[in-house]
Every structure is written in C-alpha cells, then in structure tokens.
Design an enzyme around this catalytic site. Structure first.
Site, mmCIF file in Angstrom:
data_model
loop_
_atom_site.group_PDB
_atom_site.id
_atom_site.type_symbol
_atom_site.label_atom_id
_atom_site.label_comp_id
_atom_site.label_asym_id
_atom_site.label_seq_id
_atom_site.Cartn_x
_atom_site.Cartn_y
_atom_site.Cartn_z
ATOM 1 N N TYR A 130 0.838 -1.196 0.000
ATOM 2 C CA TYR A 130 0.000 0.000 0.000
ATOM 3 C C TYR A 130 0.877 1.252 0.000
ATOM 4 O O TYR A 130 1.567 1.538 0.985
ATOM 5 C CB TYR A 130 -0.931 0.030 1.213
ATOM 6 C CG TYR A 130 -1.852 -1.169 1.334
ATOM 7 C CD1 TYR A 130 -2.161 -1.960 0.240
ATOM 8 C CD2 TYR A 130 -2.413 -1.510 2.561
ATOM 9 C CE1 TYR A 130 -3.009 -3.053 0.359
ATOM 10 C CE2 TYR A 130 -3.261 -2.602 2.693
ATOM 11 C CZ TYR A 130 -3.548 -3.374 1.595
ATOM 12 O OH TYR A 130 -4.385 -4.457 1.723
ATOM 13 N N HIS A 142 0.032 -11.948 1.180
ATOM 14 C CA HIS A 142 -0.985 -11.119 0.546
ATOM 15 C C HIS A 142 -1.640 -11.819 -0.646
ATOM 16 O O HIS A 142 -2.855 -11.739 -0.840
ATOM 17 C CB HIS A 142 -0.339 -9.799 0.099
ATOM 18 C CG HIS A 142 -1.283 -8.672 -0.037
ATOM 19 N ND1 HIS A 142 -0.880 -7.362 -0.074
ATOM 20 C CD2 HIS A 142 -2.630 -8.622 -0.144
ATOM 21 C CE1 HIS A 142 -1.919 -6.567 -0.201
ATOM 22 N NE2 HIS A 142 -2.994 -7.314 -0.250
ATOM 23 N N PRO A 190 -15.732 -5.260 2.844
ATOM 24 C CA PRO A 190 -17.065 -5.744 3.216
ATOM 25 C C PRO A 190 -18.183 -4.789 2.778
ATOM 26 O O PRO A 190 -19.350 -5.169 2.810
ATOM 27 C CB PRO A 190 -16.983 -5.833 4.745
ATOM 28 C CG PRO A 190 -15.976 -4.786 5.118
ATOM 29 C CD PRO A 190 -14.947 -4.834 4.026
#
Length: 338
Positions: A62, A130, A210
């Site tokens: 990131y 990951h 989500p």
C-alpha cells in the site's frame, strides 16, 4: 445509527489475539481511493481506539510502504492496545501497473525486515501472505513464515485470497490464524471452498472490502461520473457502464432493511457479514476502511444490528445478480484457482 460505545471482542482463530469484532483497513489512507487529508486520517485512526476497533490492517504494497510509515506514529502511541497486521507478497515497482507475486523464502525475510522498520516495531502481531504464487510450494513460504515466528519477529500467520484446499495445505505446515478474503453482499466467492475450510480448521475470516469498495453504501452508481482522481474503482468492471447501473438497482432491498433499523445501507451490509459468518460457525472480523471519523463510528455501530431471518432472506439473492468481476484481472485471486 452512530455511537462511541466500544464494540465487543473475539479471539482470532484457535489461539490468536483477542480483537474488536470489527477491524480497520488502512489501505485507502495511502492510495487507490483518491487524495487523503492526512489530518483527518489521523483523527480517524484515533477514533478506532475510542470505538474498540483494535485490529489495524496494512500491507507493504500500500503506497509502496507509505501506508506502514504513515501508521508508525499511531502504532507507537497505542502499541499495547492494538493488534497490528501487515502483509507481504505483492511486489511493486516504479511502473504503477506492475504487480508481481513473490512468495520465496528469501523475499519473505527481506519483506518482514522492511515492514518492521517502517512500522517502527520489533514484532508484527499478524503477518499475511498477501497473494499466493502457486509456483512456490507452501512448504517453502509457510516454512519461512514459521521461521519468523521462531525468531520472534511475527506472532501469528495469515493468508489472503486462497482456496479451501490451499488453506488446508498451508495449515498443515504451520497453524494459520486468519484468512483475509473479499466477502460481502456483492462478493461471495470465498464461500466456494475457503469458508468451510476455515470453519473446519478454526481459522478466523477477516473480510476485506465488506462494503463492496463503497458500492454497498449507495453513494454512487457510475465510476466515471461519481469518482475523481486516481481511484482504482475507475478500472473495476462492477463500477462502470451498464454493470454499474444494474448493480445500483440491486441495492433497493438493502435500503429497505436499513430503513427498518434506522440505519444506513453500509451498516446493513456490515451486519450481514457478521451474521453470514455465524451461519458457517466462523469467527469473523471485517476490516472496512475509511478516512473519516464519522464513518468509522458509523461502521463500528453496525456490530450492534441484528437482522431478522426475513431480512436475511431478502438480502440473500443480491450476490447472484451482480454484474462484472471484482477486478479487471482476476488471475491472482482464489476464484481463479477454484
């Protein structure tokens, strides 16, 4: 529905850390969703402490390490009260389009040292692979991660975007504490095999996105008109063209249920994840991300919503009607290997 009351806690997996039942995904602070007001983002991080959101999730990919560096002062201030999770495995370069998948033992050893340095810590609580490169045996990659546990550099192992068979194979090398995969009303690929394996092995599920990358909040219908700047959703099939219009129409049942609870559409989407996990006998800790304090508190309040059987039935068909893939290239996801 918003509150600053602390959320309840759960234990990750068979012998993992105790964390708030909802976590925090820090990815969007550094890139992928447009520009960030760093002051507001730091205020949002402080709100996690107020709300009892203790699982803080990042990755070395990131911002090419910038996300871990940004989190370091917050981590230092709250080290005893948070569970710190980061990831290795997605290799970045000066080419913004490049994504390599690296799982070799030597790479893992270099990656963990970089994360420890950027985060300013001696140990990482939960360290994820990951993405999985099938060309590298789990015996090598999980074995290397187990070695880091023995060295005291990490405490618990996690995987992201693996199939049920892959989770079982990895778990046979060293216990896996958590599986991080996309899971929402819009994305239920993980239910194909990984959910059952996680329940069988007592591995916690940590759903990323989500809220369907914000789509389930009902805040936009067209990526090209509703999004700005360097927003990754501009490239994702579900957010563009006819797909976006068709998907936006699927949110009506979410709005209906939200109105019945005096809640937002996003809160209903988060409550659904919690209750869907109960059906499978899973421990679940979703990690919605946000850069706004008010949204963080709104998200955490969703943990106190209980949906009725009728409401769950109303929401059940949504995923089967979604148009478009999650990513323009699904090759590195578990769905591509099922």
């Amino acid at each position: 529905m918003t509150t600053t009351e602390k959320i309840t806690t759960v234990t990750l997996g068979a012998a993992g850390p105790t964390v708030g039942v909802q976590g925090f995904g820090a990815m969007g602070i550094s890139e992928f969703y447009g520009d960030t007001d760093e002051s507001a983002a730091r205020d949002t991080l402080e709100a996690t402490v107020e709300a009892g959101v203790t699982l803080i999730d990042t990755a070395d990919a990131y911002g090419r390490g910038a996300n871990e560096t940004f989190l370091a002062p917050f981590v230092a201030a709250h080290r005893d009260s948070i569970t710190l999770a980061t990831k290795f495995g997605i290799e970045r370069s000066d080419d913004p389009a490049y994504r390599g998948i690296r799982n070799e033992a030597d790479y893992i050893k270099r990656a963990v040292e970089g994360s420890l340095r950027r985060l300013g810590v001696d140990v990482i609580d939960l360290y994820y692979m990951h993405r999985h490169n099938p060309a590298v045996p789990f015996a090598e990659s999980i074995g290397a991660m187990a070695g880091l546990v023995a060295e005291g550099k990490i405490k618990h192992l996690g995987l992201s975007e693996v199939t049920g068979a892959e989770l079982r194979e990895a778990h046979s090398v060293h216990p896996i504490t958590a599986l991080q995969s996309e899971w929402s009303l819009f994305s239920r690929d993980v239910e194909t095999s990984a959910v059952a394996a996680a329940a069988e092995l007592d591995v916690a599920l940590v759903p990323y996105s989500p809220l369907g990358r914000g789509f389930l909040t009902g805040s936009f219908t067209q990526a090209k008109t509703d999004l700005r700047g360097a927003d990754i959703r501009l490239t994702q099939p579900r957010f563009n063209g006819d797909n976006a219009e068709r998907n936006a129409a699927l949110l009506e049942p979410v709005r209906t249920v939200a109105a019945a609870h005096g809640a937002t559409a996003g809160q209903i989407a988060l409550a659904w994840v919690q209750q869907r996990a109960q059906v499978h006998g899973l421990t679940v800790v979703p990690i919605p991300g946000t850069r706004k304090r008010a949204r963080l508190l709104e998200n955490s309040a969703a943990t106190r919503i209980t949906l009725t059987p009728g409401e769950l039935a109303l929401l059940e068909p949504i995923a089967g009607q979604v148009s478009g893939d999650r990513y323009p290239d699904m090759s590195s996801t578990a769905a591509a290997r099922e």
